[in-house]
Design an enzyme around this catalytic site. Structure first.
Site, PDB file in Angstrom:
ATOM      1  N   LEU A  22      14.886   6.643   5.480  1.00 18.00           N
ATOM      2  CA  LEU A  22      14.221   5.621   6.285  1.00 18.00           C
ATOM      3  C   LEU A  22      12.954   5.186   5.539  1.00 18.00           C
ATOM      4  CD1 LEU A  22      14.286   4.198   9.105  1.00 18.00           C
ATOM      5  CD2 LEU A  22      12.516   5.826   9.757  1.00 18.00           C
ATOM      6  N   TYR A  34      15.159   2.259  17.583  1.00 20.58           N
ATOM      7  CA  TYR A  34      13.864   2.594  18.156  1.00 20.58           C
ATOM      8  C   TYR A  34      12.769   2.486  17.113  1.00 20.58           C
ATOM      9  CZ  TYR A  34      13.826   7.249  15.963  1.00 20.58           C
ATOM     10  OH  TYR A  34      13.794   8.282  15.050  1.00 20.58           O
ATOM     11  N   GLU A  49      14.564  13.418   2.542  1.00 25.67           N
ATOM     12  CA  GLU A  49      13.413  13.259   3.437  1.00 25.67           C
ATOM     13  C   GLU A  49      13.469  14.375   4.472  1.00 25.67           C
ATOM     14  OE1 GLU A  49      13.624   9.598   5.724  1.00 25.67           O
ATOM     15  OE2 GLU A  49      15.794   9.742   5.897  1.00 25.67           O
ATOM     16  N   LYS A  90      16.843   2.569  11.771  1.00 29.58           N
ATOM     17  CA  LYS A  90      16.214   3.558  12.656  1.00 29.58           C
ATOM     18  C   LYS A  90      16.965   3.553  13.984  1.00 29.58           C
ATOM     19  CE  LYS A  90      11.568   5.163  13.905  1.00 29.58           C
ATOM     20  NZ  LYS A  90      11.667   6.542  13.452  1.00 29.58           N
TER      21      LYS A  90
HETATM   22  N1  PLP Z   1      12.273   9.433   7.952  1.00 27.18           N
HETATM   23  C1  PLP Z   1      12.856   9.645   9.133  1.00 27.18           C
HETATM   24  C2  PLP Z   1      14.260  10.146   9.178  1.00 27.18           C
HETATM   25  C3  PLP Z   1      12.148   9.405  10.327  1.00 27.18           C
HETATM   26  O1  PLP Z   1      12.740   9.613  11.520  1.00 27.18           O
HETATM   27  C4  PLP Z   1      10.808   8.962  10.246  1.00 27.18           C
HETATM   28  C5  PLP Z   1      10.020   8.701  11.453  1.00 27.18           C
HETATM   29  O2  PLP Z   1      10.429   8.951  12.562  1.00 27.18           O
HETATM   30  C6  PLP Z   1      10.234   8.761   8.984  1.00 27.18           C
HETATM   31  C7  PLP Z   1      10.995   9.005   7.850  1.00 27.18           C
HETATM   32  C8  PLP Z   1       8.819   8.287   8.855  1.00 27.18           C
HETATM   33  O3  PLP Z   1       8.700   6.951   9.252  1.00 27.18           O
HETATM   34  P1  PLP Z   1       7.301   6.373   9.774  1.00 27.18           P
HETATM   35  O4  PLP Z   1       6.299   6.689   8.718  1.00 27.18           O
HETATM   36  O5  PLP Z   1       7.535   4.915   9.904  1.00 27.18           O
HETATM   37  O6  PLP Z   1       7.009   7.058  11.067  1.00 27.18           O
END
Ligand code: PLP
Length: 296
Positions: free
Chosen positions: A204, A32, A179, A146
């Site tokens: 991620l 997603y 994170e 993701k």
């Molecule tokens: N880390 C995780 C585990 C996430 O699920 C997300 C976003 O859903 C992020 C980091 C941040 O990613 P982004 O800045 O692309 O939304």
């Protein structure tokens, strides 16, 4: 009533359905994206498309549509829902097949779903701050993909709430903060260095993270992409999280102990302002959803 899109049809959201044989329902066999929308524009669309392509590749799901076709649907959804600020949710599953762990052979048609969420326009300063609780990182070893396999993230989120906080920071066995459950984690050390975990399979690669790093360099902040421990975070001058839905959100406490002076830190606020300013200016280095085809 919001309009969503599933497998070629625009529908009232509550009428959008997937089969009980869908592999996302049975196995979380799906990827997603969540793409921020500011003033009717997608933010960092190309980064999201690149990450989507990478996630599909990691799960060996053949991209079911070109990014141009995805983009056309996404834009039409914004139009039909009159979405000005908020985000687009996009999910692609391996499709529906009788329950069996191996991939369907021959492959089946992927399920593609998109919906939108309205949010108020972001203000001059962050709408809220987080009280973060450290939790063991119990996720699998491909957190760079993701996928909708988010049970460990959900459990950590609920544990953080049950512990009186608002969100978790996921910590490795060696004490490194990786994170958040749906965000990247940042600290500002007492000597003013902005620190976040380096890109690897354990986190991620946030699109917001990428934009913040670029803005931090423009603001001539000292930046280090390295692991930091939960203890170092406890001693930090500031902390914040980043994501497509929260942009830059200050963290004011960690495990019940105040970080810095207990309010949004100066660097966090500067980055938030620079972030919103970059959205207002339409400064989207990575727009051009159309010229990046996820079907190679
Ligand atoms: N880390 C995780 C585990 C996430 O699920 C997300 C976003 O859903 C992020 C980091 C941040 O990613 P982004 O800045 O692309 O939304």
């Amino acid at each position: 009533m919001l309009t969503s899109w599933i497998d070629g049809r625009y529908l009232p959201h509550r009428r959008a359905r997937v089969s009980v044989d869908d592999r996302a329902f049975l196995f979380a066999d799906a990827v997603y994206e969540v793409v921020a929308v500011y003033d009717g524009r997608f933010i960092d669309a190309r980064l999201h498309m690149e990450r989507l392509a990478n996630s599909l590749d990691g799960l060996r799901i053949a991209p079911p549509m070109t990014s141009r076709a995805l983009s056309l649907v996404a834009r039409e959804l914004l139009r039909r829902n009159r979405l000005r600020h908020g985000y687009l949710y996009l999910q692609i599953t391996r499709g529906s097949a009788p329950r069996w762990h191996g991939f369907p052979d021959p492959p089946v048609r992927a399920t593609v779903f998109m919906s939108v969420t309205h949010k108020p326009a972001p203000g001059e300063s962050p709408a809220r701050a987080d009280d973060v609780v450290s939790m063991p990182d119990e996720r699998w070893q491909r957190c760079d993909l993701k996928t909708t396999s988010l049970l460990a993230n959900c459990l950590a989120m609920q544990d953080a709430i049950d512990a009186g906080g608002s969100s978790p920071w996921l910590v490795a066995e060696d004490g490194t903060v990786r994170e958040g459950a749906s965000s990247n984690a940042w600290i500002v050390t007492r000597d003013g260095v902005l620190v976040t975990h380096p890109l690897c399979r354990n986190i991620l690669g946030g699109c917001t993270r990428g934009r913040i790093l670029r803005l931090a360099r423009e603001l001539q902040l000292r930046v280090e992409e390295r692991g930091f421990s939960r203890d170092e975070a406890g001693e930090a001058a500031e902390a914040f999280i980043s994501s497509s839905t929260s942009f830059v959100r200050p963290v004011v406490s960690l495990d019940g102990e105040v970080i810095g002076d207990g309010g949004a830190g100066e660097v966090s606020l500067r980055l938030y302002e620079a972030f919103i300013d970059s959205l207002r200016r339409g400064d989207d280095l990575t727009s051009g959803l159309d010229d990046n085809d996820i079907r190679h």
